[in-house]
Design a protein around this motif. Structure first.
Motif, short mmCIF file in Angstrom:
data_model
loop_
_atom_site.label_atom_id
_atom_site.label_comp_id
_atom_site.label_asym_id
_atom_site.label_seq_id
_atom_site.Cartn_x
_atom_site.Cartn_y
_atom_site.Cartn_z
N ILE A 334 -3.34 11.90 -22.53
CA ILE A 334 -2.23 10.71 -23.20
C ILE A 334 -0.94 11.20 -23.54
N ARG A 335 -0.69 12.64 -23.46
CA ARG A 335 0.66 12.92 -23.74
C ARG A 335 1.59 12.64 -22.34
N ASN A 338 2.52 9.14 -22.41
CA ASN A 338 3.35 8.83 -23.65
C ASN A 338 4.80 9.09 -23.02
N ILE A 341 5.79 5.93 -20.94
CA ILE A 341 5.60 4.83 -21.83
C ILE A 341 6.71 4.81 -22.79
N LYS A 357 -0.42 1.88 -21.18
CA LYS A 357 -1.46 2.21 -22.26
C LYS A 357 -2.80 1.87 -22.17
N ARG A 361 -6.17 4.13 -21.48
CA ARG A 361 -7.11 3.76 -22.29
C ARG A 361 -8.70 3.68 -21.38
N PRO A 367 -4.98 5.96 -27.19
CA PRO A 367 -3.45 6.22 -27.69
C PRO A 367 -3.73 6.97 -28.87
N ASN A 368 -2.80 7.91 -28.90
CA ASN A 368 -2.68 8.86 -30.18
C ASN A 368 -1.57 8.29 -31.04
N LYS A 370 1.40 9.51 -31.34
CA LYS A 370 2.59 9.51 -30.80
C LYS A 370 2.76 8.22 -29.94
N THR A 371 1.52 7.71 -29.21
CA THR A 371 1.62 6.68 -28.73
C THR A 371 2.12 5.29 -29.87
N TRP A 372 1.23 5.28 -30.85
CA TRP A 372 1.77 4.28 -31.73
C TRP A 372 3.10 4.36 -32.16
N CYS A 391 1.60 -1.10 -35.65
CA CYS A 391 1.67 0.16 -35.18
C CYS A 391 1.49 1.46 -36.01
#
Length: 490
Positions: A334-335, A338, A341, A357, A361, A367-368, A370-372, A391
């Motif tokens: 996910i990093r 990100n 994103i 995102k 998934r 999402p971690n 950092k995503t939010w 978020c």
């Protein structure tokens, strides 16, 4: 006679008696992988088995555990061996102090040190405690240990001097480092590569670039320490920070020459630093070299490359690099997603950011925090506070990957509370504070001052606000105290 015959170590591992474990301890502990959970499970099995193990093997295993930052299982192994009456050398005691500090905190390490017999407290144990204090940025305690070591006539090692200099750099006291260097030289301790690096950083911190160059020249003249790629990475970074692009390029070329062993970190530093001076062609050239050296390119390398391309505003290049990673990755990190994103949201390409995102998934990468946080920043910028708070709530509920709480920035908290204050939205502010309390132990005076102003602006009263402030141990300023009295009702 072979080395194995001379020392008997290989023979001991191969021909174990039944009272010993059937394979080398570190192999047993890492049998199911290197995660802390797997290592702990294997360690527990070994302890329950009651099987014996060779002392040199324990030392080797502890070294491997420390290298992988598996401090909890390392400490448990060290304590178990002590309970089984395996004699600890003074060096073992020093390692144990370091493990206790990392696994249980500095206070536990201090207590362990205090309870050691005075006869075992030699320069290694004091040096270990000093290093712990330096890592925790406890300047007074670190300096106290140094004075104690001098009083006892114990020598400081180059590692101790390096730790002390790192401490002064981190606490913003680089001016103290030249005197440390003089003391080190007076003690006939040879500076190592790290010593020269931290010395250069200290001089750079006070904008003494010519002093940095004198250090490099001294290292070359001395001849005992050959500057490796880290030295020239350090020098290049200093030149980049100072805006000396030409000199930075020269240092980066020197860095490349010294990366004979094709170190992955060296490639990544090259890409990052070339990116910082805007050399797109060089970034791609080094990336090609990295890919040739590491055909199975790690996720972290793709992450670094995409971040650099995003910073260079080469979004098409970043997207192409991402597609290349996405098509071949075994683990959807996910990093990496990100990084792209974040680029999309900064360019107001919300639809593409949301799409990515969701794609992540579907590939198993939830999402971690950092995503939010990325989407939180976007919605705050757009003034959509409802979505921003949603978020923020998601980020808090997930927390950080290392198990720590995710805490919003003070700027985010102030902006959001100001919004509720302007909108005279007491209920929204109260709900927001309840969300914050899941992340922080105390929301602080500034938040409560804003809340009280919100109550006053909305014409709302409260019978519990004074009691809440007392429970939270919060003292508000004089102006807010007057408002507090105005909104208070029995």
């Amino acid at each position: 006679m072979s080395l194995a015959q001379r020392y008997g170590k290989c023979k001991s591992v191969v021909k174990r008696s039944k009272k010993y474990i059937d394979q080398a301890l570190y192999l047993k502990l890492f049998k199911d992988g290197g995660s802390e959970l797997n290592v702990r499970q294997q360690l527990n099995q070994f302890i329950k088995s009651g099987k014996r193990v060779y002392k040199w093997e324990v030392g080797d295993t502890l070294k491997k555990l420390r290298q992988r930052k598996l401090y909890q299982p390392a400490l448990k192994l060290s304590e178990t061996m002590a309970k089984r009456n395996m004699i600890k050398t003074v060096s073992d005691q020093a390692i144990h102090i370091d493990l206790v500090a990392k696994a249980r905190g500095i206070t536990a390490a201090e207590n362990y040190f205090v309870n050691l017999p005075e006869s075992t407290k030699n320069h290694l144990c004091y040096g270990a405690l000093l290093n712990c204090y330096c890592k925790e940025l406890l300047t007074d305690k670190a300096e106290g240990v140094v004075e104690k070591m001098k009083d006892l006539g114990f020598p400081l090692s180059s590692m101790s001097y390096n730790s002390l200099m790192t401490l002064y750099t981190k606490v913003g006291q680089p001016e103290k480092i030249p005197s440390i260097i003089q003391e080190l030289k007076a003690s006939n301790i040879m500076p190592d590569s790290y010593t020269y690096n931290i010395w250069m950083r200290a001089l750079a911190a006070v904008n003494d670039i010519s002093g940095v160059e004198r250090v490099i020249d001294e290292m070359k003249r001395d001849g005992r320490v050959t500057g490796d790629w880290t030295t020239y990475s350090n020098l290049a970074s200093i030149y980049v920070d100072a805006g000396l692009v030409e000199k930075a390029e020269g240092a980066l070329k020197e860095l490349e020459k010294r990366n004979a062993h094709k170190d992955l970190s060296a490639y990544q530093f090259l890409i990052t630093l070339y990116g910082r001076i805007g050399k797109v062609y060089e970034v791609y050239r080094v990336w090609r070299s990295l890919r040739l050296a590491f055909p199975k390119t790690a996720n972290i390398s793709y992450l670094n490359m995409i971040q650099v391309l995003v910073n260079l505003k080469d979004l098409p290049g970043a997207e192409k690099c991402f597609r290349e990673w996405e098509s071949s990755c075994t683990t959807y990190d996910i990093r990496v997603a990100n990084a792209l994103i974040g680029a999309f949201t900064k360019l107001d390409m919300l639809e593409k950011a949301e799409e990515l995102k969701e794609r992540a998934r579907r590939r198993g990468a939830k999402p971690n925090a950092k995503t939010w946080e990325i989407f939180l920043d976007y919605h705050l910028r757009k003034g959509d506070f409802k979505l921003a708070v949603d978020c923020l709530s998601e980020a808090i509920s997930i927390g950080r990957g290392n198990g720590e709480k995710w805490v919003p920035s003070s700027e985010t908290i102030v902006i959001t509370m100001n919004h509720y204050e302007q909108e005279k939205d007491v209920d929204g502010a109260e709900e927001y504070i309840e969300i914050l309390k899941k992340s922080v132990d105390s929301v602080g005076a500034e938040v409560f001052e804003s809340l009280i102003r919100t109550y006053a602006a909305a014409g709302r009263t409260s019978s519990a606000m004074q009691r809440r402030l007392k429970m939270e141990n919060v003292n508000v300023n004089e102006d807010t105290q007057k408002l507090l009295e105005a909104i208070f009702v029995e």
